[in-house]
Design an enzyme around this catalytic site. Structure first.
Site, PDB file in Angstrom:
ATOM      1  N   GLU A 207       0.884  -1.176   0.000  1.00 50.24           N
ATOM      2  CA  GLU A 207       0.000   0.000   0.000  1.00 50.24           C
ATOM      3  C   GLU A 207       0.910   1.211   0.000  1.00 50.24           C
ATOM      4  O   GLU A 207       1.597   1.478   0.990  1.00 50.24           O
ATOM      5  CB  GLU A 207      -0.884  -0.017   1.255  1.00 50.24           C
ATOM      6  CG  GLU A 207      -1.795  -1.220   1.357  1.00 50.24           C
ATOM      7  CD  GLU A 207      -2.926  -1.197   0.352  1.00 50.24           C
ATOM      8  OE1 GLU A 207      -3.245  -0.106  -0.151  1.00 50.24           O
ATOM      9  OE2 GLU A 207      -3.460  -2.261   0.035  1.00 50.24           O
ATOM     10  N   CYS A 241      -2.352   8.900   3.183  1.00 49.60           N
ATOM     11  CA  CYS A 241      -2.084   8.448   1.812  1.00 49.60           C
ATOM     12  C   CYS A 241      -3.246   8.732   0.870  1.00 49.60           C
ATOM     13  O   CYS A 241      -3.036   8.957  -0.308  1.00 49.60           O
ATOM     14  CB  CYS A 241      -1.751   6.966   1.823  1.00 49.60           C
ATOM     15  SG  CYS A 241      -3.027   5.982   2.637  1.00 49.60           S
TER      16      CYS A 241
HETATM   17  P1  NAD Z   1       8.748   5.089   4.083  1.00 51.83           P
HETATM   18  O1  NAD Z   1       8.607   4.247   2.883  1.00 51.83           O
HETATM   19  O2  NAD Z   1       9.991   5.891   4.253  1.00 51.83           O
HETATM   20  O3  NAD Z   1       8.613   4.213   5.415  1.00 51.83           O
HETATM   21  C1  NAD Z   1       7.507   3.350   5.615  1.00 51.83           C
HETATM   22  C2  NAD Z   1       7.941   2.160   6.474  1.00 51.83           C
HETATM   23  O4  NAD Z   1       8.935   1.436   5.758  1.00 51.83           O
HETATM   24  C3  NAD Z   1       8.565   2.561   7.814  1.00 51.83           C
HETATM   25  O5  NAD Z   1       8.161   1.652   8.796  1.00 51.83           O
HETATM   26  C4  NAD Z   1      10.063   2.394   7.559  1.00 51.83           C
HETATM   27  O6  NAD Z   1      10.763   2.074   8.728  1.00 51.83           O
HETATM   28  C5  NAD Z   1      10.068   1.227   6.583  1.00 51.83           C
HETATM   29  N1  NAD Z   1      11.250   1.156   5.726  1.00 51.83           N
HETATM   30  C6  NAD Z   1      12.066   2.149   5.338  1.00 51.83           C
HETATM   31  N2  NAD Z   1      13.042   1.683   4.540  1.00 51.83           N
HETATM   32  C7  NAD Z   1      12.833   0.359   4.407  1.00 51.83           C
HETATM   33  C8  NAD Z   1      13.485  -0.680   3.688  1.00 51.83           C
HETATM   34  N3  NAD Z   1      14.561  -0.434   2.949  1.00 51.83           N
HETATM   35  N4  NAD Z   1      12.993  -1.934   3.774  1.00 51.83           N
HETATM   36  C9  NAD Z   1      11.889  -2.189   4.506  1.00 51.83           C
HETATM   37  N5  NAD Z   1      11.228  -1.240   5.209  1.00 51.83           N
HETATM   38  C10 NAD Z   1      11.686   0.023   5.158  1.00 51.83           C
HETATM   39  O7  NAD Z   1       7.462   6.016   4.123  1.00 51.83           O
HETATM   40  P2  NAD Z   1       7.162   7.242   5.071  1.00 51.83           P
HETATM   41  O8  NAD Z   1       7.548   8.484   4.376  1.00 51.83           O
HETATM   42  O9  NAD Z   1       7.673   7.014   6.431  1.00 51.83           O
HETATM   43  O10 NAD Z   1       5.560   7.105   5.121  1.00 51.83           O
HETATM   44  C11 NAD Z   1       4.752   7.848   4.316  1.00 51.83           C
HETATM   45  C12 NAD Z   1       4.434   7.137   3.000  1.00 51.83           C
HETATM   46  O11 NAD Z   1       3.595   6.039   3.254  1.00 51.83           O
HETATM   47  C13 NAD Z   1       3.693   8.018   2.030  1.00 51.83           C
HETATM   48  O12 NAD Z   1       4.191   7.833   0.745  1.00 51.83           O
HETATM   49  C14 NAD Z   1       2.264   7.506   2.128  1.00 51.83           C
HETATM   50  O13 NAD Z   1       1.476   7.772   0.990  1.00 51.83           O
HETATM   51  C15 NAD Z   1       2.485   6.054   2.354  1.00 51.83           C
HETATM   52  N6  NAD Z   1       1.315   5.437   2.973  1.00 51.83           N
HETATM   53  C16 NAD Z   1       0.509   4.646   2.219  1.00 51.83           C
HETATM   54  C17 NAD Z   1      -0.630   4.082   2.771  1.00 51.83           C
HETATM   55  C18 NAD Z   1      -1.572   3.234   1.943  1.00 51.83           C
HETATM   56  O14 NAD Z   1      -2.427   2.570   2.519  1.00 51.83           O
HETATM   57  N7  NAD Z   1      -1.470   3.246   0.631  1.00 51.83           N
HETATM   58  C19 NAD Z   1      -0.945   4.304   4.121  1.00 51.83           C
HETATM   59  C20 NAD Z   1      -0.097   5.116   4.846  1.00 51.83           C
HETATM   60  C21 NAD Z   1       1.033   5.674   4.274  1.00 51.83           C
END
Ligand code: NAD
Length: 466
Positions: A207, A241
């Site tokens: 997601e 999101c």
């Molecule tokens: P991010 O991708 O930086 O981090 C999200 C999660 O991934 C965190 O828990 C982080 O620790 C983990 N992560 C980071 N690097 C990783 C890696 N290399 N391998 C595995 N996990 C890793 O995102 P963010 O900026 O912290 O969160 C916001 C983003 O999330 C926005 O783009 C938003 O649209 C999206 N989001 C989507 C939904 C949905 O349902 N579509 C819901 C909430 C947030």
């Protein structure tokens, strides 16, 4: 370290899979009630870690209550085995059953740190799996509280393990060890996760980000749309999101819509803390604050016009950025096409409904759309390239319809949460067939040719009557 955690989760899962689905699901009916009863404590911890306004924290809690109640009630029906048409009528009996995948790795972001883990974990557990959760590093306490409440509701020890420190540190190790990955986060990280899952050939669900459009069409009420836009754009300070970041308004409705939307934005109660009447809180972190501020400043430097907001507000909180409406935004600005993930929205005037739809779809993302109007909105909804479309509503109507799948088209994701899809993805479907009386081969000394002739006749008759 992760290997040991996953190994323990694997042992726990073997026993858990023997527990009847209804017993597993009943835990989440109790959890749902417990969450509602303990809401004050939950909202306090969400606010402490994220600084979001209390109403946004409440909505998050409520989503958890409703989704876990939904699966608590309906999971057993979705997971029950199904009779399928056999290869040969009468002689072949076939059924489809759903087996748990094993250990599910769940990686969740900070923006909805209670509902996202809880509502991804609940279906994974009810389907008979165990879970290892990596919550975002900024929101560890609320994840711990969630697990405490699940255990209080009767979840046996060892079925959910939380590893703190975040996905940047532990993500790769987790993906190397589990049987399924449920990832929520940015599209960029989603690609990294997808690549690692592909190497192991394990299933995953993602997601991801959005740049969600709202369309105000030729038969829309611009005043109602301007009212709805406040929630659609600024809920959770835009760190959502499925929130709206672009609005396309047909020429005939533009002036009235903009006038009311600006007035509604000015009337918002900005603040920090647990006063229920605050409509928008600060951003979660310095990093998020800098991202939003820099995108807005770059847009202004390149010619965007600020209709309202646009300023940092250290007098409210160190990470406060005002709800902001911009016009004259173009694609060469970062916020023209890139996700802002803050309380900032760009408004564009378009000639007609068709242009609104075309420009709304002109994005690499495809998470959510909001369309406003009567018959024009219904027509437009069918043409939107997004996983959810909300008519005369920003995002909640679709997201809170928990019986229906939720997820992204294009680069906004793969797979779905909620509904049947959100549960069955945590299973392997297995086909079990029994061949009775006659085999699917020549009988005794029957020649191949005689067998083929007999089969041709039988199937000819069967295909006529069935
Ligand atoms: P991010 O991708 O930086 O981090 C999200 C999660 O991934 C965190 O828990 C982080 O620790 C983990 N992560 C980071 N690097 C990783 C890696 N290399 N391998 C595995 N996990 C890793 O995102 P963010 O900026 O912290 O969160 C916001 C983003 O999330 C926005 O783009 C938003 O649209 C999206 N989001 C989507 C939904 C949905 O349902 N579509 C819901 C909430 C947030």
């Amino acid at each position: 370290m992760i290997n040991n955690v996953v190994a323990k989760a694997r042992v726990a899962q073997k026993e858990w899979a023997k527990v009847p689905v209804r017993t597993r699901a009943a835990i989440f009916l109790r959890f749902s009630k417990l969450v509602l009863a303990r809401q004050d404590q939950i909202l306090d911890v969400i606010q402490e870690e994220t600084h979001k306004n209390r109403l946004s924290a409440f909505e998050e809690m409520l989503d958890t209550v409703q989704l876990t109640h939904y699966y608590g009630r309906h999971a057993a029906g979705i997971l029950r085995e199904h009779r399928r048409r056999g290869a040969f009528p009468i002689f072949t009996k076939t059924r489809e059953v759903y087996r748990p995948v094993g250990v599910v790795g769940v990686i969740t972001p900070w923006n909805y740190p209670f509902t996202l883990p809880a509502t991804d974990i609940a279906p994974a557990l009810i389907a008979g799996n165990s879970v290892v959760l990596l919550p975002d590093e900024m929101t560890p306490k609320i994840a711990d509280l969630m697990l405490e409440l699940m255990q209080e509701a009767g979840l046996p020890e060892g079925l959910v393990s939380i590893v703190h420190g975040g996905g940047r540190v532990h993500g790769s190790d987790l993906i190397q060890a589990v049987n399924f990955v449920m990832f929520t986060g940015s599209t960029a990280t989603g690609r990294l996760v997808a690549t690692q899952c592909a190497e192991r050939l394990i299933p995953f669900s993602a997601e991801l980000g959005g740049k969600n459009p709202m369309l105000v069409l030729s038969d829309a009420d611009p005043v109602k749309a301007a009212h709805g836009a406040v929630r659609a754009c600024y809920s959770n300070s835009g760190q959502l999101c499925i929130a709206i970041e672009r609005i396309y308004v047909v020429e005939s409705k533009y002036d009235e819509f903009l006038k009311h939307f600006v007035a509604n934005t000015k009337a918002m109660k900005l603040g920090s803390g647990n006063d229920w009447e605050i409509t928008m809180g600060p951003l979660i972190s310095e990093k998020q604050f800098v991202r939003v501020r820099d995108q807005v400043n770059e847009a202004i430097a390149k010619g965007a016009k600020v209709e309202v907001g646009g300023k940092v507000r250290p007098d409210i909180a160190p990470t406060y950025f005002e709800p902001t409406i911009l016009t004259n935004v173009s694609d060469d600005m970062e916020l023209g096409r890139g996700e802002t993930f803050g309380p900032v929205v760009s408004i564009y005037k378009v000639a007609n409904d068709a242009e609104a739809v075309a420009r709304g779809n002109d994005t690499d993302y495809g998470l959510n759309s909001s369309v406003w109007g009567g018959a024009a909105a219904k027509r437009a909804a069918e043409q939107m390239e997004s996983g959810s479309v909300n008519i005369n509503e920003g995002f909640s109507a679709g997201f809170a319809s928990h019986d229906a799948p939720m997820g992204g088209m294009k680069t906004s994701g793969l797979g779905r949460r909620h509904g049947r899809e959100g549960l069955l993805k945590y299973t392997n479907s297995q086909t079990i067939s029994v061949q009775r009386m006659v085999g699917i081969a020549p009988i005794g000394k029957q020649s191949n040719r005689a067998f083929a002739t007999l089969l041709t006749r039988l199937l000819g008759i069967w295909n006529k009557i069935s």
